[in-house]
Design a protein around this motif. Structure first.
Motif, PDB file in Angstrom:
ATOM      1  N   UNK A  97     -12.054  -3.068  26.440  1.00  0.00           N
ATOM      2  CA  UNK A  97     -10.597  -2.923  26.430  1.00  0.00           C
ATOM      3  C   UNK A  97     -10.199  -1.674  27.218  1.00  0.00           C
ATOM      4  N   UNK A  98     -10.974  -0.610  27.059  1.00  0.00           N
ATOM      5  CA  UNK A  98     -10.647   0.652  27.717  1.00  0.00           C
ATOM      6  C   UNK A  98     -11.264   0.787  29.109  1.00  0.00           C
ATOM      7  N   UNK A  99     -12.060  -0.191  29.534  1.00  0.00           N
ATOM      8  CA  UNK A  99     -12.686  -0.150  30.850  1.00  0.00           C
ATOM      9  C   UNK A  99     -11.652  -0.450  31.922  1.00  0.00           C
ATOM     10  N   UNK A 100     -11.670   0.348  32.961  1.00  0.00           N
ATOM     11  CA  UNK A 100     -10.728   0.146  34.057  1.00  0.00           C
ATOM     12  C   UNK A 100     -11.135  -1.068  34.880  1.00  0.00           C
ATOM     13  N   UNK A 101     -10.145  -1.762  35.437  1.00  0.00           N
ATOM     14  CA  UNK A 101     -10.418  -2.900  36.305  1.00  0.00           C
ATOM     15  C   UNK A 101     -11.134  -2.467  37.571  1.00  0.00           C
ATOM     16  N   UNK A 102     -11.008  -1.197  37.933  1.00  0.00           N
ATOM     17  CA  UNK A 102     -11.642  -0.707  39.149  1.00  0.00           C
ATOM     18  C   UNK A 102     -13.166  -0.759  39.072  1.00  0.00           C
ATOM     19  N   UNK A 103     -13.731  -0.623  37.878  1.00  0.00           N
ATOM     20  CA  UNK A 103     -15.176  -0.729  37.721  1.00  0.00           C
ATOM     21  C   UNK A 103     -15.648  -2.146  38.037  1.00  0.00           C
ATOM     22  N   UNK A 104     -14.889  -3.110  37.587  1.00  0.00           N
ATOM     23  CA  UNK A 104     -15.247  -4.507  37.837  1.00  0.00           C
ATOM     24  C   UNK A 104     -15.062  -4.842  39.316  1.00  0.00           C
ATOM     25  N   UNK A 105     -13.960  -4.375  39.903  1.00  0.00           N
ATOM     26  CA  UNK A 105     -13.727  -4.600  41.330  1.00  0.00           C
ATOM     27  C   UNK A 105     -14.809  -3.904  42.151  1.00  0.00           C
ATOM     28  N   UNK A 120     -12.314  -7.904  24.858  1.00  0.00           N
ATOM     29  CA  UNK A 120     -13.368  -7.933  23.846  1.00  0.00           C
ATOM     30  C   UNK A 120     -14.053  -6.578  23.793  1.00  0.00           C
ATOM     31  N   UNK A 121     -14.206  -6.047  22.583  1.00  0.00           N
ATOM     32  CA  UNK A 121     -14.989  -4.848  22.320  1.00  0.00           C
ATOM     33  C   UNK A 121     -14.596  -3.626  23.121  1.00  0.00           C
ATOM     34  N   UNK A 160     -19.002 -12.227  33.909  1.00  0.00           N
ATOM     35  CA  UNK A 160     -18.988 -11.938  32.474  1.00  0.00           C
ATOM     36  C   UNK A 160     -18.079 -10.758  32.152  1.00  0.00           C
ATOM     37  N   UNK A 161     -18.161  -9.693  32.937  1.00  0.00           N
ATOM     38  CA  UNK A 161     -17.291  -8.534  32.710  1.00  0.00           C
ATOM     39  C   UNK A 161     -15.819  -8.897  32.903  1.00  0.00           C
ATOM     40  N   UNK A 162     -15.535  -9.709  33.912  1.00  0.00           N
ATOM     41  CA  UNK A 162     -14.157 -10.126  34.152  1.00  0.00           C
ATOM     42  C   UNK A 162     -13.621 -10.928  32.979  1.00  0.00           C
ATOM     43  N   UNK A 163     -14.430 -11.850  32.494  1.00  0.00           N
ATOM     44  CA  UNK A 163     -14.016 -12.675  31.360  1.00  0.00           C
ATOM     45  C   UNK A 163     -13.807 -11.828  30.104  1.00  0.00           C
TER      46      UNK A 163
END
Length: 77
Positions: free
Chosen positions: A22-30, A18-19, A9-12
């Motif tokens: 946008x400012x969230x780093x990809x490193x958090x998802x990884x 969305x919301x 869900x976060x990746x999508x």
């Protein structure tokens, strides 16, 4: 399982920008994906949670089999 759903869900949402993601780093998802990998490959086995699920499944099957075999509503031959 909830970790995998959260990662997907976060990746999508991050990909679609969305919301506030946008400012969230990809490193958090990884990082969350890496933690999910570690959990399912190592920690779950160390805690015995994978075997517990198997044992519960087989115990349920065993109880159903015993219940069917001793069911008094069936005529005996």
């Amino acid at each position: 399982m909830w970790m995998i759903i959260a990662v997907a869900l976060l990746t999508l949402l991050k990909y679609l920008e969305v919301g506030p993601l946008v400012n969230l780093s990809w490193w958090w998802i990884v990082g969350l994906a890496f933690f999910a990998f570690l959990w399912f490959e190592f920690f779950e086995r160390m805690l015995g949670l994978d075997k517990r699920k198997d044992h519960m499944h087989f115990e349920k099957m065993k109880k159903e089999r015993v219940k069917r075999s001793f069911d008094k509503s069936k005529p005996r031959r």
